[in-house]
Design a protein around this motif. Structure first.
Motif, PDB file in Angstrom:
ATOM      1  N   ALA A   1      -5.763   6.050  -7.313  1.00  0.00           N
ATOM      2  CA  ALA A   1      -6.090   6.609  -8.614  1.00  0.00           C
ATOM      3  C   ALA A   1      -5.487   8.007  -8.769  1.00  0.00           C
ATOM      4  N   ARG A   2      -5.556   8.795  -7.717  1.00  0.00           N
ATOM      5  CA  ARG A   2      -4.985  10.139  -7.735  1.00  0.00           C
ATOM      6  C   ARG A   2      -3.471  10.079  -7.934  1.00  0.00           C
ATOM      7  N   ASP A   3      -2.813   9.168  -7.206  1.00  0.00           N
ATOM      8  CA  ASP A   3      -1.351   9.019  -7.332  1.00  0.00           C
ATOM      9  C   ASP A   3      -0.965   8.497  -8.714  1.00  0.00           C
ATOM     10  N   ALA A   4      -1.742   7.568  -9.248  1.00  0.00           N
ATOM     11  CA  ALA A   4      -1.458   7.008 -10.565  1.00  0.00           C
ATOM     12  C   ALA A   4      -1.633   8.063 -11.655  1.00  0.00           C
ATOM     13  N   GLY A   5      -2.609   8.957 -11.481  1.00  0.00           N
ATOM     14  CA  GLY A   5      -2.840  10.024 -12.438  1.00  0.00           C
ATOM     15  C   GLY A   5      -1.733  11.056 -12.425  1.00  0.00           C
TER      16      GLY A   5
ATOM     17  N   LEU B   1       0.847  -1.197   0.000  1.00  0.00           N
ATOM     18  CA  LEU B   1       0.000   0.000   0.000  1.00  0.00           C
ATOM     19  C   LEU B   1       0.882   1.246   0.000  1.00  0.00           C
ATOM     20  N   PRO B   2       0.440   2.302  -0.686  1.00  0.00           N
ATOM     21  CA  PRO B   2       1.180   3.563  -0.598  1.00  0.00           C
ATOM     22  C   PRO B   2       1.101   4.077   0.841  1.00  0.00           C
ATOM     23  N   LEU B   3       2.240   4.273   1.449  1.00  0.00           N
ATOM     24  CA  LEU B   3       2.320   4.512   2.894  1.00  0.00           C
ATOM     25  C   LEU B   3       1.504   5.705   3.370  1.00  0.00           C
ATOM     26  N   GLU B   4       1.751   6.876   2.851  1.00  0.00           N
ATOM     27  CA  GLU B   4       1.052   8.074   3.339  1.00  0.00           C
ATOM     28  C   GLU B   4      -0.452   7.984   3.105  1.00  0.00           C
TER      29      GLU B   4
END
Length: 105
Positions: free
Chosen positions: A99-103, A44-47
């Motif tokens: 989704a936000r991070d991938a975008g 999982l993305p930590l933050e």
């Protein structure tokens, strides 16, 4: 040791205004959630995971997680994080963050 840590956190929190108490507890809980996520949910993305767990935990869960910040995660804190991660609201939060991070890439 855990009892002393809990007393220390409760004394600190009790001395603060209600909004400040909540922020102190949330900040303390972040430390415990950080360690649990790193250990149990390394993909999982930590933050994002920390934010989603903190935002979807109950006040009692936040205080329990915060109490573990000095002694480190316990079986109880691992269980709390696991319960919160499985909530539909947390899953949606994680999906939105992912989704936000991938975008942004």
């Amino acid at each position: 040791m855990r009892f002393c840590a809990t007393l220390l956190i409760l004394a600190t929190v009790a001395a603060c205004a209600p909004q400040t108490r909540d922020q102190v507890a949330r900040n303390a809980a972040r430390s415990t959630v950080n360690r649990v996520v790193l250990d149990r949910y390394p993909n999982l993305p930590l933050e994002a995971a920390i934010d989603c767990v903190i935002d979807n935990a109950s006040a009692n869960q936040i205080y329990s997680l915060g109490a573990d910040t000095l002694t480190g995660p316990t079986a109880s804190s691992v269980q709390i994080v696991a319960e919160v991660v499985q909530r539909p609201e947390t899953v949606r939060c994680l999906a939105t963050q992912y989704a936000r991070d991938a975008g942004a890439l």
